[in-house]
Design a protein around this motif. Structure first.
Motif, mmCIF file in Angstrom:
data_model
loop_
_atom_site.group_PDB
_atom_site.id
_atom_site.type_symbol
_atom_site.label_atom_id
_atom_site.label_comp_id
_atom_site.label_asym_id
_atom_site.label_seq_id
_atom_site.Cartn_x
_atom_site.Cartn_y
_atom_site.Cartn_z
ATOM 1 N N LEU A 189 -24.678 16.582 34.048
ATOM 2 C CA LEU A 189 -26.188 16.835 34.215
ATOM 3 C C LEU A 189 -26.302 18.308 34.313
ATOM 4 O O LEU A 189 -27.002 19.130 33.613
ATOM 5 C CB LEU A 189 -26.885 16.081 35.235
ATOM 6 N N GLU A 190 -25.463 18.890 35.350
ATOM 7 C CA GLU A 190 -25.518 20.444 35.707
ATOM 8 C C GLU A 190 -25.242 21.235 34.178
ATOM 9 O O GLU A 190 -25.842 22.152 33.864
ATOM 10 C CB GLU A 190 -24.502 20.642 36.682
ATOM 11 N N LYS A 191 -24.097 20.635 33.435
ATOM 12 C CA LYS A 191 -23.692 21.395 32.294
ATOM 13 C C LYS A 191 -24.976 20.959 31.136
ATOM 14 O O LYS A 191 -25.191 22.301 30.669
ATOM 15 C CB LYS A 191 -22.486 20.631 31.690
ATOM 16 N N ALA A 192 -25.639 20.167 31.135
ATOM 17 C CA ALA A 192 -26.667 20.107 30.053
ATOM 18 C C ALA A 192 -27.805 20.776 30.467
ATOM 19 O O ALA A 192 -28.469 21.482 29.647
ATOM 20 C CB ALA A 192 -27.078 18.559 30.130
ATOM 21 N N ALA A 193 -28.048 21.047 31.954
ATOM 22 C CA ALA A 193 -29.197 21.861 32.335
ATOM 23 C C ALA A 193 -28.979 23.194 32.100
ATOM 24 O O ALA A 193 -29.915 23.965 31.647
ATOM 25 C CB ALA A 193 -29.681 21.560 33.627
ATOM 26 N N THR A 194 -27.712 23.812 32.236
ATOM 27 C CA THR A 194 -27.552 25.101 32.116
ATOM 28 C C THR A 194 -27.126 25.391 30.848
ATOM 29 O O THR A 194 -26.430 26.580 30.618
ATOM 30 C CB THR A 194 -26.466 25.526 33.353
ATOM 31 N N SER A 195 -26.989 24.512 29.815
ATOM 32 C CA SER A 195 -26.611 25.011 28.494
ATOM 33 C C SER A 195 -27.530 25.300 27.555
ATOM 34 O O SER A 195 -27.228 25.605 26.604
ATOM 35 C CB SER A 195 -25.608 23.817 27.894
ATOM 36 N N HIS A 196 -28.925 25.290 27.907
ATOM 37 C CA HIS A 196 -29.851 25.904 26.953
ATOM 38 C C HIS A 196 -30.612 26.957 27.543
ATOM 39 O O HIS A 196 -30.441 27.249 28.707
ATOM 40 C CB HIS A 196 -30.818 24.559 26.676
ATOM 41 N N LYS A 197 -31.445 27.656 26.778
ATOM 42 C CA LYS A 197 -32.246 28.731 27.263
ATOM 43 C C LYS A 197 -33.185 28.293 28.276
ATOM 44 O O LYS A 197 -33.873 27.415 27.998
ATOM 45 C CB LYS A 197 -32.971 29.141 25.944
ATOM 46 N N PRO A 198 -33.316 28.864 29.330
ATOM 47 C CA PRO A 198 -33.879 28.428 30.521
ATOM 48 C C PRO A 198 -35.448 28.832 30.103
ATOM 49 O O PRO A 198 -35.882 29.793 29.499
ATOM 50 C CB PRO A 198 -33.898 29.465 31.668
ATOM 51 N N GLU A 199 -36.395 27.973 30.491
ATOM 52 C CA GLU A 199 -37.757 27.942 30.279
ATOM 53 C C GLU A 199 -38.699 27.698 31.461
ATOM 54 O O GLU A 199 -38.280 26.615 32.090
ATOM 55 C CB GLU A 199 -38.157 27.164 29.155
ATOM 56 N N ARG A 200 -39.323 28.871 31.920
ATOM 57 C CA ARG A 200 -40.375 28.299 33.255
ATOM 58 C C ARG A 200 -41.644 27.547 32.687
ATOM 59 O O ARG A 200 -41.992 27.920 31.583
ATOM 60 C CB ARG A 200 -40.795 29.805 33.585
ATOM 61 N N SER A 201 -42.104 27.129 33.724
ATOM 62 C CA SER A 201 -43.384 26.637 33.617
ATOM 63 C C SER A 201 -44.389 27.123 33.957
ATOM 64 O O SER A 201 -45.647 27.159 33.648
ATOM 65 C CB SER A 201 -43.369 24.831 34.244
ATOM 66 N N VAL A 202 -44.103 27.897 35.070
ATOM 67 C CA VAL A 202 -44.947 28.728 36.154
ATOM 68 C C VAL A 202 -44.574 30.177 35.889
ATOM 69 O O VAL A 202 -43.607 30.491 36.423
ATOM 70 C CB VAL A 202 -44.901 28.152 37.485
ATOM 71 N N ASP A 203 -45.294 30.956 35.305
ATOM 72 C CA ASP A 203 -45.195 32.227 35.060
ATOM 73 C C ASP A 203 -46.331 33.249 35.028
ATOM 74 O O ASP A 203 -46.958 33.306 33.940
ATOM 75 C CB ASP A 203 -44.103 32.585 34.034
ATOM 76 N N PRO A 204 -47.012 33.764 36.047
ATOM 77 C CA PRO A 204 -48.437 34.392 35.948
ATOM 78 C C PRO A 204 -47.893 35.948 35.659
ATOM 79 O O PRO A 204 -48.940 36.583 36.023
ATOM 80 C CB PRO A 204 -48.758 34.208 37.258
ATOM 81 N N SER A 205 -46.913 36.348 35.415
ATOM 82 C CA SER A 205 -46.429 37.557 35.203
ATOM 83 C C SER A 205 -47.460 38.441 34.196
ATOM 84 O O SER A 205 -48.045 39.561 34.845
ATOM 85 C CB SER A 205 -44.913 37.965 34.629
ATOM 86 N N GLU A 206 -47.685 37.959 33.365
ATOM 87 C CA GLU A 206 -48.618 38.602 32.347
ATOM 88 C C GLU A 206 -49.833 38.826 32.811
ATOM 89 O O GLU A 206 -50.543 39.862 32.623
ATOM 90 C CB GLU A 206 -48.509 37.843 30.954
ATOM 91 N N ARG A 207 -50.520 37.597 33.296
ATOM 92 C CA ARG A 207 -51.628 37.559 33.808
ATOM 93 C C ARG A 207 -52.124 38.575 34.882
ATOM 94 O O ARG A 207 -53.008 39.381 35.003
ATOM 95 C CB ARG A 207 -51.968 36.239 34.301
ATOM 96 N N TRP A 208 -51.020 38.777 35.681
ATOM 97 C CA TRP A 208 -51.247 39.582 36.785
ATOM 98 C C TRP A 208 -50.692 41.011 36.634
ATOM 99 O O TRP A 208 -50.727 42.108 37.583
ATOM 100 C CB TRP A 208 -50.462 39.123 38.211
ATOM 101 N N GLY A 209 -50.074 41.227 35.427
ATOM 102 C CA GLY A 209 -49.524 42.763 35.121
ATOM 103 C C GLY A 209 -48.282 43.047 36.185
ATOM 104 O O GLY A 209 -47.969 44.148 36.403
ATOM 105 N N VAL A 210 -47.657 42.040 36.452
ATOM 106 C CA VAL A 210 -46.442 42.148 37.380
ATOM 107 C C VAL A 210 -45.212 41.684 36.578
ATOM 108 O O VAL A 210 -45.132 40.380 36.306
ATOM 109 C CB VAL A 210 -46.398 41.771 38.799
ATOM 110 N N ASP A 211 -44.155 42.464 36.652
ATOM 111 C CA ASP A 211 -42.764 41.726 36.162
ATOM 112 C C ASP A 211 -42.085 41.041 37.221
ATOM 113 O O ASP A 211 -41.337 41.534 37.845
ATOM 114 C CB ASP A 211 -41.878 42.819 35.534
ATOM 115 N N ILE A 212 -42.647 39.818 37.385
ATOM 116 C CA ILE A 212 -42.171 39.225 38.608
ATOM 117 C C ILE A 212 -40.616 39.030 38.798
ATOM 118 O O ILE A 212 -40.200 38.937 40.020
ATOM 119 C CB ILE A 212 -42.823 37.733 38.838
ATOM 120 N N TRP A 213 -40.255 38.585 37.626
ATOM 121 C CA TRP A 213 -38.733 38.223 37.715
ATOM 122 C C TRP A 213 -37.521 39.327 37.754
ATOM 123 O O TRP A 213 -36.640 39.123 37.529
ATOM 124 C CB TRP A 213 -38.536 37.157 36.688
ATOM 125 N N ASN A 214 -38.131 40.688 37.761
ATOM 126 C CA ASN A 214 -37.282 41.554 37.797
ATOM 127 C C ASN A 214 -37.390 42.640 39.007
ATOM 128 O O ASN A 214 -38.210 42.425 39.792
ATOM 129 C CB ASN A 214 -37.469 42.502 36.388
#
Ligand code: A2P
Length: 391
Positions: free
Chosen positions: A366-391
């Motif tokens: 399961l770990e391998k399957a989960a980490t073998s695809h491109k990660p996708e977030r469900s929650v990301d207000p970066s754009e809305r708030w104008g802050v690059d939260i993950w950098n």
């Protein structure tokens, strides 16, 4: 600030799905059961019972043979069934999953908690009463917390002693200024009907200027230390038992912990799911003794259907005789993280608290399957708030 190594975590033995304290011995779940030893035994007994004292006549011989063959066949079939049942009920191998993790304060946080963020109004109360022990309330929709009052009411009605409930709440972005924190916390406490929260988190590594339309306060965003110092003071006052962060990446954690903290972050609550498993953050946090909490662990309401249909997970669920949701929740705890599945459905709440250790090969799969695809977030207000939260 250096965190102690992960060995400081005290992984506590706990009860899990159909695993009793008196499990006979640790065994690998993939270990084959003894090869029908009982078959041989009974076969031998049967054989002895049917063994004639004197030379049997031929019809007796035939009857005995039929009996023996029948017994062997029956036992072989039930042996197979037992084997499958045993594989199907690989509830737990070796040791059990922890039902709590120990925080730097010494408090034990439940490893599975009920997430009530975005839970529909009118349904939270019942959910809280059902979950009895573990509640993660969130002030996601503003400092007033759209469901804190309902959670508080449910707790009062349930009569559950306060010390038996774990309550997490969060500081909203608009109240990071030190002078704003205590009033907003007091408001939460009053709604929840308690005089302390077990855990209080800085909801986002982003501060807004108060009374603005989400205008970013860059000073407090770039330097969250003044906010943290105020939270430390509230720990001293007894209004908060543990303080933590949420949605912080490694750089932002180090930016905070490079200050001379009196109280180090107890947890970092982040999005962790099959779609966004964040293996680097999980590894780093483990190495640095910072406990992670997984929100949207089933991929959030938008993706839960798709999440539960992932072929690897369906396969594991079938092998273990548990549901796909239980596979994911168990996987999160086995990764060493607290997990906050959100549900307002009684049967699912009950289901979600029943976790089990996955046999290592299945966990790895399961770990391998989960980490073998491109990660996708469900929650990301970066754009809305104008802050690059993950950098
Ligand atoms: P509901 O609240 O109606 O029970 P996440 O925890 O990733 O945010 O996912 C929340 C979503 O997953 C909600 O829509 C919730 O539905 C659903 N959910 C929670 N537990 C289960 C479960 N055991 N089986 C199926 N869906 C579930």
């Amino acid at each position: 600030m250096a965190f102690p190594s992960s060995k400081h975590y005290n992984y506590l033995p706990v009860s899990v799905l159909e695993e009793t304290e008196s499990s006979p011995r640790p065994r690998s779940d993939l270990e084959a059961p003894p090869k029908y030893s009982h078959v041989e035994e009974v076969d031998e007994l049967d054989y002895a019972a049917t063994r004639p004292a004197k030379r049997p006549e031929s019809w007796k011989k035939a009857a005995a043979l039929i009996l023996i063959v029948g017994a062997v066949l029956y036992l072989a079939v039930s042996g197979f069934r037992n084997t499958f049942e045993r594989i199907g009920s690989m509830r737990c191998s070796g040791h059990k999953l922890p039902n709590s993790f120990t925080l730097p304060s010494g408090d034990r946080i439940p490893s599975v908690a009920l997430g009530v963020w975005l839970a529909e109004k009118g349904k939270v109360g019942e959910a809280v009463k059902l979950s009895k022990m573990d509640t993660d309330t969130s002030t996601a929709l503003g400092h007033t917390g759209h469901n804190e009052a309902e959670v508080g009411e449910a707790l009062r009605e349930s009569g559950i002693p306060r010390k038996e409930v774990w309550i997490t709440s969060k500081l909203w972005n608009a109240f990071h200024a030190p002078g704003d924190i205590e009033p907003v916390l007091d408001e939460s406490l009053s709604k929840l009907g308690t005089d302390y929260v077990d855990l209080y988190l800085i909801h986002w590594p982003v501060a807004f200027k108060k009374d603005t339309d989400n205008e970013v306060d860059w000073n407090l965003t770039d330097n969250p230390y003044p906010t943290w110092q105020k939270l430390e003071e509230l720990v001293e006052k007894g209004k908060i038992r543990n303080i933590g962060i949420s949605n912080f990446n490694i750089r932002r954690i180090q930016n905070l912990t490079s200050n001379p903290l009196k109280v180090r972050p107890a947890v970092n609550q982040v999005e962790l799911s099959y779609w966004n498993p964040q293996p680097e953050l999980v590894k780093w946090s483990k190495e640095n003794g910072l406990l992670l909490e997984a929100y949207s662990p089933l991929g959030s309401a938008e993706r839960v259907k798709e999440t539960l249909e992932v072929p690897e997970v369906k396969k594991i669920a079938k092998i273990l005789g548990i549901t796909p949701a239980q596979v994911y929740i168990s996987w999160h705890v086995q990764r060493g993280t607290v997990v906050l599945p959100k549900s307002v459905t009684p049967s699912r709440i009950e289901e979600n608290f029943r976790i089990t250790r996955l046999p290592q090969p299945l966990f790895d799969e399961l770990e391998k399957a989960a980490t073998s695809h491109k990660p996708e977030r469900s929650v990301d207000p970066s754009e809305r708030w104008g802050v690059d939260i993950w950098n």
